[in-house]
Design an enzyme around this catalytic site. Structure first.
Site, PDB file in Angstrom:
ATOM      1  N   HIS A   1       0.861  -1.186   0.000  1.00 34.62           N
ATOM      2  CA  HIS A   1       0.000   0.000   0.000  1.00 34.62           C
ATOM      3  C   HIS A   1       0.901   1.242   0.000  1.00 34.62           C
ATOM      4  O   HIS A   1       0.800   2.085   0.882  1.00 34.62           O
ATOM      5  CB  HIS A   1      -0.939   0.041   1.214  1.00 34.62           C
ATOM      6  CG  HIS A   1      -2.122  -0.865   1.099  1.00 34.62           C
ATOM      7  ND1 HIS A   1      -2.867  -1.273   2.176  1.00 34.62           N
ATOM      8  CD2 HIS A   1      -2.719  -1.433   0.016  1.00 34.62           C
ATOM      9  CE1 HIS A   1      -3.844  -2.062   1.774  1.00 34.62           C
ATOM     10  NE2 HIS A   1      -3.775  -2.183   0.470  1.00 34.62           N
TER      11      HIS A   1
ATOM     12  N   HIS B   1     -11.031  -9.539  -6.510  1.00 28.52           N
ATOM     13  CA  HIS B   1     -10.833  -8.205  -5.894  1.00 28.52           C
ATOM     14  C   HIS B   1      -9.897  -7.430  -6.816  1.00 28.52           C
ATOM     15  O   HIS B   1      -8.883  -7.962  -7.244  1.00 28.52           O
ATOM     16  CB  HIS B   1     -10.220  -8.453  -4.507  1.00 28.52           C
ATOM     17  CG  HIS B   1      -9.621  -7.287  -3.811  1.00 28.52           C
ATOM     18  ND1 HIS B   1     -10.171  -6.026  -3.819  1.00 28.52           N
ATOM     19  CD2 HIS B   1      -8.494  -7.198  -3.039  1.00 28.52           C
ATOM     20  CE1 HIS B   1      -9.413  -5.223  -3.085  1.00 28.52           C
ATOM     21  NE2 HIS B   1      -8.396  -5.899  -2.621  1.00 28.52           N
TER      22      HIS B   1
ATOM     23  N   GLU C   1      -7.889  -4.804  -6.503  1.00 27.62           N
ATOM     24  CA  GLU C   1      -6.678  -4.081  -6.102  1.00 27.62           C
ATOM     25  C   GLU C   1      -5.494  -4.610  -6.922  1.00 27.62           C
ATOM     26  O   GLU C   1      -5.431  -5.798  -7.255  1.00 27.62           O
ATOM     27  CB  GLU C   1      -6.435  -4.243  -4.588  1.00 27.62           C
ATOM     28  CG  GLU C   1      -5.559  -3.136  -4.052  1.00 27.62           C
ATOM     29  CD  GLU C   1      -5.585  -2.995  -2.518  1.00 27.62           C
ATOM     30  OE1 GLU C   1      -6.225  -3.814  -1.834  1.00 27.62           O
ATOM     31  OE2 GLU C   1      -4.939  -2.058  -2.019  1.00 27.62           O
TER      32      GLU C   1
ATOM     33  N   ASP D   1      -2.505  -5.511  -6.612  1.00 25.25           N
ATOM     34  CA  ASP D   1      -1.630  -6.644  -6.282  1.00 25.25           C
ATOM     35  C   ASP D   1      -2.216  -7.967  -6.805  1.00 25.25           C
ATOM     36  O   ASP D   1      -1.502  -8.964  -6.896  1.00 25.25           O
ATOM     37  CB  ASP D   1      -1.347  -6.733  -4.776  1.00 25.25           C
ATOM     38  CG  ASP D   1      -2.581  -6.635  -3.922  1.00 25.25           C
ATOM     39  OD1 ASP D   1      -3.512  -5.901  -4.280  1.00 25.25           O
ATOM     40  OD2 ASP D   1      -2.620  -7.298  -2.866  1.00 25.25           O
TER      41      ASP D   1
ATOM     42  N   ASP E   1      -8.023 -11.699  -0.069  1.00 27.31           N
ATOM     43  CA  ASP E   1      -7.218 -11.154   1.037  1.00 27.31           C
ATOM     44  C   ASP E   1      -7.580 -11.746   2.399  1.00 27.31           C
ATOM     45  O   ASP E   1      -6.719 -11.847   3.286  1.00 27.31           O
ATOM     46  CB  ASP E   1      -7.395  -9.632   1.117  1.00 27.31           C
ATOM     47  CG  ASP E   1      -6.627  -8.891   0.033  1.00 27.31           C
ATOM     48  OD1 ASP E   1      -5.555  -9.371  -0.366  1.00 27.31           O
ATOM     49  OD2 ASP E   1      -7.100  -7.830  -0.407  1.00 27.31           O
TER      50      ASP E   1
HETATM   51 FE1  FEO Z   1      -6.664  -5.817  -1.130  1.00 26.54          FE
HETATM   52 FE2  FEO Z   1      -4.203  -8.011  -1.546  1.00 26.54          FE
HETATM   53  O1  FEO Z   1      -5.194  -6.524  -1.976  1.00 26.54           O
END
Ligand code: FEO
Length: 397
Positions: free
Chosen positions: A25, A81, A83, A85, A166
């Protein structure tokens, strides 16, 4: 050499172990043990890819994936998800297989379009929707705010596998991949740090979602998270641990978090710690220098504590910036049912204790004492008063 790892008859791990990752992050979350970006390939009667990896590893990921499977044979991609990553390799992958459907939630579509601006073949899904893989299927369960609004789980009926993204993960690089093959102290240290720093604000939703999934009475042989280990030995252990953590978790611990300029507030912190320990031989006391210790590790100590003492000298009519940053983090994490008080030394105006007391209230703590402040360097007499303050604090818990 193939980088993939076979997990079961039908499921292969095709992710990336990132041993170098030091922060996540941006610079917000320390990852001293690295991390993994877990991506999974299911080969049933249909072939499905679940999640990808972080952007810097996109080319490597697609190259490795080609070693494992003919990309054109992938029938569907599931993004649990959005995001980066987990979705970071999508643009690279979609250049190769641009028409492949991408299953995700409606919010997932928003997130993926927002990140990559790709006009891809999205298939929005809701809780209860399924993707048939033959006789087996993937069942989707939306899990908003675990930890983004777009998050969902997928359950593979063919092999009783919960893909949880996650949730239940940890930032832990591991070559061996399974929960029973890594150091258990490291595993749980990273798991609780992950929960404390990322999931705490959503504890009510975590509890409700877990209860909803448990009520389905699904057999679970594996929990495949998106970071860290795959839970295969007693996989529900982490689910039950999450229920504990989501239930306003606390241990018999008091954290004293402080920063100091010329050691006056540090000496106060140490004397308060001694007083606490004298008054309660059982309680764990943790003294954390906010200017020197990692902020995420301090947050984890606060998460574990039943009470917090926050200390700073006064500077410019306020308090030190390390404490200010920490207070901002703690406000957002919305800890519940923790007690607190403030302390600090000062030379001239002495506002810090009053201001910190207000901040503790704004953080949602129950302030049980008006706080303790002293001028300049504490004398032996003042240090004894600090010990008294520690003893009194214990009596107020
Ligand atoms: Fe919420 Fe592993 O990203």
């Amino acid at each position: 050499m193939k980088q993939s790892k076979r997990l079961t008859n039908n499921v292969t791990w095709v992710g990336k172990v990132d041993w170098e990752l030091a922060t996540f992050h941006g610079e917000e979350y320390s990852t001293w043990e690295g991390s993994t970006y877990n991506s999974y390939l299911i080969r049933d009667q249909k072939t499905v890819l679940i999640d990808t990896v972080w952007l810097p590893y996109a080319k490597e990921y697609v190259t490795n994936l080609k070693d494992e499977v003919d990309l054109k044979s992938i029938d569907a991609i599931v993004i649990l998800h959005g995001e980066v990553d987990h979705s970071g390799a999508l643009p690279e992958l979609m250049r190769e297989i641009p028409d492949t459907p991408i299953y995700c939630t409606n919010n997932g579509v928003k997130s993926l379009k927002g990140h990559y601006h790709g006009d891809w073949n999205f298939v929005p899904v809701k809780t209860g929707d399924t993707l048939d893989l033959g006789p087996s299927k993937l069942v989707f369960v939306e899990a908003p705010m675990l930890h983004w609004p777009d998050t969902m789980f997928a359950y593979y009926t063919g092999e009783n596998i919960l893909f949880s993204n996650d949730a239940f993960g940890q930032h832990l690089a591991t070559e061996s991949l399974f929960n029973d093959t890594v150091d258990q102290c490291e595993l749980y240290a990273q798991a609780i740090k992950y929960y404390a720093n990322i999931l705490t604000p959503f504890s009510r939703l975590v509890k409700r979602k877990i209860e909803e999934v448990l009520a389905m009475n699904l057999p679970v042989d594996l929990i495949c998270t998106s970071h860290g280990v795959v839970w295969r030995d007693d996989p529900l252990q982490i689910v039950h641990k999450y229920l504990e953590w989501a239930d306003d978790y606390q241990e018999n611990q008091i954290a004293i978090v402080f920063d100091t300029m010329w050691n006056g507030t540090r000496r106060m912190a140490e004397a308060i710690a001694a007083g606490i320990q004298e008054a309660d031989k059982e309680v764990q006391v943790k003294v954390c220098h906010a200017g020197k210790r990692d902020k995420n590790d301090i947050v984890t100590e606060i998460f574990k504590s039943k009470a917090i003492l926050l200390g700073s000298p006064t500077i410019n009519n306020r308090y030190l910036s390390s404490i200010g940053g920490l207070v901002e983090m703690v406000k957002g994490l919305k800890f519940q049912k923790k007690k607190a008080a403030a302390f600090g030394s000062y030379g001239w105006s002495g506002e810090s204790v009053k201001l910190l007391t207000d901040e503790l209230k704004a953080c949602g703590f129950e302030v049980v004492h008006d706080g303790f402040r002293t001028t300049w360097q504490p004398t032996e007499e003042v240090l004894e008063q600090c010990r008294d303050f520690g003893r009194e604090f214990v009596s107020l818990l």
